[in-house]
Write a protein that holds these residues in place. Structure first.
Motif: not given
Length: 164
Positions: A92-96, A134-136
């Motif tokens: 998840f992008e916000p958790f990169r 679907e993965s960051a």
């Protein structure tokens, strides 16, 4: 070295001193380095940690302290599970760049068993899908047919196993 050998056989050979946890971890890391640029099964590879854990396992086993069938065996953990000091993103992008301070209970159990963590596997964002596309960190690629999905929210784990 055959990376498709069942864990029970690896454990017997490690315990008997016929197989080095260090050599096994190195072979797994070489395989990841070779295949992962195309397959994208891993979000984070923990090479230094894996080598440290493998050396520790080898010392412990040689001194007669065998923890059980996962001791010295390389494993990967889905990036959904917190690993203290190691990035955990859930794809998840916000958790990169999220780095938890505590291990998930599963990870605690694996560490206590002496498993060797080679990395964190890619997955469908937040585990909320069935394709792992679907993965960051980009889609997971099916190792047997790149035109097909790896499947499941645990696609990276599946691909890591299927590709050795």
């Amino acid at each position: 070295m055959d990376l498709f050998t069942p864990i029970a056989e690896l454990a017997r050979d490690i315990r008997a001193g016929r197989l080095s946890p260090v050599a096994l971890a190195d072979e797994c890391l070489r395989r990841i380095e070779t295949l992962d640029p195309e397959l994208n099964a891993f979000i984070t590879v923990t090479s230094d940690l894996a080598r440290d854990q493998a050396r520790q396992a080898e010392r412990e086993i040689a001194s007669g302290h065998w923890r059980g069938p996962l001791h010295g065996v390389p494993i990967a953990v889905k990036d959904f599970y917190d690993t203290a000091g190691i990035r955990t993103t859930a794809a998840f992008e916000p958790f990169r760049n999220r780095v938890p301070s505590q291990d998930a209970e599963l990870v605690v159990t694996l560490r206590e068993a002496g498993a060797v963590l080679v990395g964190k596997t890619n997955m469908h964002r937040l585990g909320m899908g069935t394709t792992s596309l679907e993965s960051a960190f980009g889609p997971v690629v099916n190792p047997w047919n790149v035109g097909r999905v790896a499947g499941g929210s645990s696609g990276g784990s599946c691909v890591a196993v299927a590709s050795g």
